[in-house]
Design an enzyme around this catalytic site. Structure first.
Site, PDB file in Angstrom:
ATOM      1  N   SER A   1     -39.272 -69.228  -4.877  1.00 33.53           N
ATOM      2  CA  SER A   1     -40.596 -69.105  -4.532  1.00 33.53           C
ATOM      3  C   SER A   1     -40.974 -67.588  -4.100  1.00 33.53           C
ATOM      4  O   SER A   1     -40.333 -66.893  -3.473  1.00 33.53           O
ATOM      5  CB  SER A   1     -40.972 -69.841  -3.489  1.00 33.53           C
ATOM      6  OG  SER A   1     -40.632 -71.168  -3.690  1.00 33.53           O
TER       7      SER A   1
HETATM    8  N1  SAH Z   1     -36.651 -72.862  -1.897  1.00 34.86           N
HETATM    9  C1  SAH Z   1     -35.947 -72.385  -2.977  1.00 34.86           C
HETATM   10  C2  SAH Z   1     -36.990 -72.869  -4.127  1.00 34.86           C
HETATM   11  C3  SAH Z   1     -36.173 -73.373  -5.514  1.00 34.86           C
HETATM   12  S1  SAH Z   1     -36.821 -74.089  -6.777  1.00 34.86           S
HETATM   13  C4  SAH Z   1     -35.498 -71.215  -2.759  1.00 34.86           C
HETATM   14  O1  SAH Z   1     -36.097 -70.544  -1.948  1.00 34.86           O
HETATM   15  O2  SAH Z   1     -35.046 -70.645  -4.036  1.00 34.86           O
HETATM   16  C5  SAH Z   1     -36.868 -75.896  -6.228  1.00 34.86           C
HETATM   17  C6  SAH Z   1     -35.444 -76.487  -6.152  1.00 34.86           C
HETATM   18  O3  SAH Z   1     -35.498 -77.871  -6.038  1.00 34.86           O
HETATM   19  C7  SAH Z   1     -34.609 -76.237  -7.292  1.00 34.86           C
HETATM   20  O4  SAH Z   1     -33.492 -75.491  -7.239  1.00 34.86           O
HETATM   21  C8  SAH Z   1     -34.386 -77.722  -7.907  1.00 34.86           C
HETATM   22  O5  SAH Z   1     -33.180 -77.731  -8.782  1.00 34.86           O
HETATM   23  C9  SAH Z   1     -34.746 -78.192  -6.755  1.00 34.86           C
HETATM   24  N2  SAH Z   1     -34.929 -79.823  -6.839  1.00 34.86           N
HETATM   25  C10 SAH Z   1     -35.694 -80.560  -7.546  1.00 34.86           C
HETATM   26  N3  SAH Z   1     -35.644 -81.947  -7.526  1.00 34.86           N
HETATM   27  C11 SAH Z   1     -34.751 -82.058  -6.774  1.00 34.86           C
HETATM   28  C12 SAH Z   1     -34.239 -83.254  -6.081  1.00 34.86           C
HETATM   29  N4  SAH Z   1     -34.845 -84.473  -6.319  1.00 34.86           N
HETATM   30  N5  SAH Z   1     -33.088 -83.185  -5.058  1.00 34.86           N
HETATM   31  C13 SAH Z   1     -32.725 -81.805  -4.672  1.00 34.86           C
HETATM   32  N6  SAH Z   1     -33.242 -80.916  -5.266  1.00 34.86           N
HETATM   33  C14 SAH Z   1     -34.400 -80.736  -6.328  1.00 34.86           C
END
Ligand code: SAH
Length: 222
Positions: free
Chosen positions: A71
Site C-alpha cells: 500500500s
Molecule cells: N499490508 C500489505 C498489503 C498487501 S496487499 C503490505 O503492506 O504489503 C493485501 C494482502 O492481503 C495480499 O498479500 C493478499 O495475498 C492478502 N490476502 C488477501 N486475502 C486474504 C485472506 N483471505 N487471508 C489472508 N491474506 C489475504
C-alpha cells in the site's frame, strides 16, 4: 546479514528521502507524531524487490509479486493512526503482504498477529520482520477470513485487502469494545474504508473514506 548501509539506505533510500516522505505525509494530514516517527525510521525499501527499492518512498502503491501490492505510504499511515487511536494491546492483521504495514504497527502496539494466504509472501515477510527484530509479531499462513480463533479476542482487527462483506468470524473475534477496520466494497464497486465498533452484542459501522485495495480472497496458496 545486510550491512548497516543497506538497512539505513543510500541515495533514493536514504534518511533524507524518508524524511521527505514523512514531511509529505504530514502535509497531507497525517497528524500522529508516533506514526511519522516510525515511518521516518523504518526501511520501507527492504520490503520491495531490489529493482523497485529506489521507489519505496514515493507516495504510491507498488507491486510485491503474486498480483499483490504494498500500500502507498499515506494509506499505511492512515490505517496505523486508526489502529493506535484505540490504544490496543492485541491486534490482528489480515493480509501480511510484504510485511511493511505489519512492521510499522509492531512498533506501536503491544502484540500483533498477522495472517497471509500466499506462502511466498508469508515467508519473505517473516524473514524481513525477523531481520528487523519485530519480536512481538506472530505470523501464520492461513485464510485470514477465519481470523486467528486461538488468539481471540482482539482489540483491533485490521484488513489490508478489500472484503465484499464483513467476515462474521472476524466480528466474532473482536473483544467487547473491539474495532474492525477494513476496506469494504459496495455494490457500485467503490471501496469504503469502514470502521466497525463492537458494543457487546451490537456493531456500529462507519464509513471513513474511499480507498483502493486488492480483494480479500479465499483459500491458501502453498
Ligand atoms: N499490508 C500489505 C498489503 C498487501 S496487499 C503490505 O503492506 O504489503 C493485501 C494482502 O492481503 C495480499 O498479500 C493478499 O495475498 C492478502 N490476502 C488477501 N486475502 C486474504 C485472506 N483471505 N487471508 C489472508 N491474506 C489475504
Amino acid at each position: 546479514m545486510p550491512s548497516s548501509d543497506l538497512l539505513r539506505g543510500v541515495g533514493m533510500t536514504s534518511q533524507r528521502t524518508r524524511d521527505r516522505m514523512t514531511g509529505r505525509l504530514a502535509d497531507h494530514g497525517v497528524r500522529d507524531r508516533r506514526v511519522l516517527e516510525v515511518m521516518a525510521h523504518e526501511p520501507r525499501h527492504l520490503f520491495l524487490d531490489e529493482a523497485l527499492a529506489h521507489r519505496a518512498y514515493e507516495d504510491t502503491s507498488l507491486p510485491i509479486g503474486h498480483g499483490q501490492t504494498l500500500s502507498q505510504p499515506w494509506m499505511v499511515a492512515r490505517m496505523t493512526e486508526l489502529v493506535i487511536q484505540e490504544a490496543p494491546s492485541r491486534v490482528l492483521e489480515v493480509g501480511t503482504g510484504s510485511g511493511y504495514q505489519t512492521l510499522v504497527l509492531s512498533r506501536l502496539v503491544q502484540e500483533l498477529w498477522s495472517v497471509e494466504r500466499i506462502n511466498a509472501l508469508h515467508r519473505r515477510a517473516g524473514e524481513r520482520l525477523r531481520l528487523l527484530k519485530a519480536h512481538n509479531v506472530h505470523l501464520r499462513l492461513a485464510d485470514g477470513g477465519h481470523g486467528w480463533p486461538e488468539e481471540a479476542p482482539f482489540d483491533v482487527i485490521l484488513l489490508t485487502a478489500c472484503a465484499s462483506e464483513l467476515p462474521a468470524p472476524l466480528l466474532a473475534q473482536l473483544g467487547e469494545e473491539g474495532v474492525l477496520i477494513t476496506p469494504l466494497a459496495q455494490p457500485d464497486g467503490r471501496q469504503w474504508l469502514t470502521r466497525v465498533r463492537r458494543r457487546g452484542d451490537s456493531f456500529e459501522s462507519e464509513r471513513l473514506e474511499t480507498v483502493r485495495f486488492v480483494p480479500l480472497l479465499e483459500g491458501v496458496i502453498r
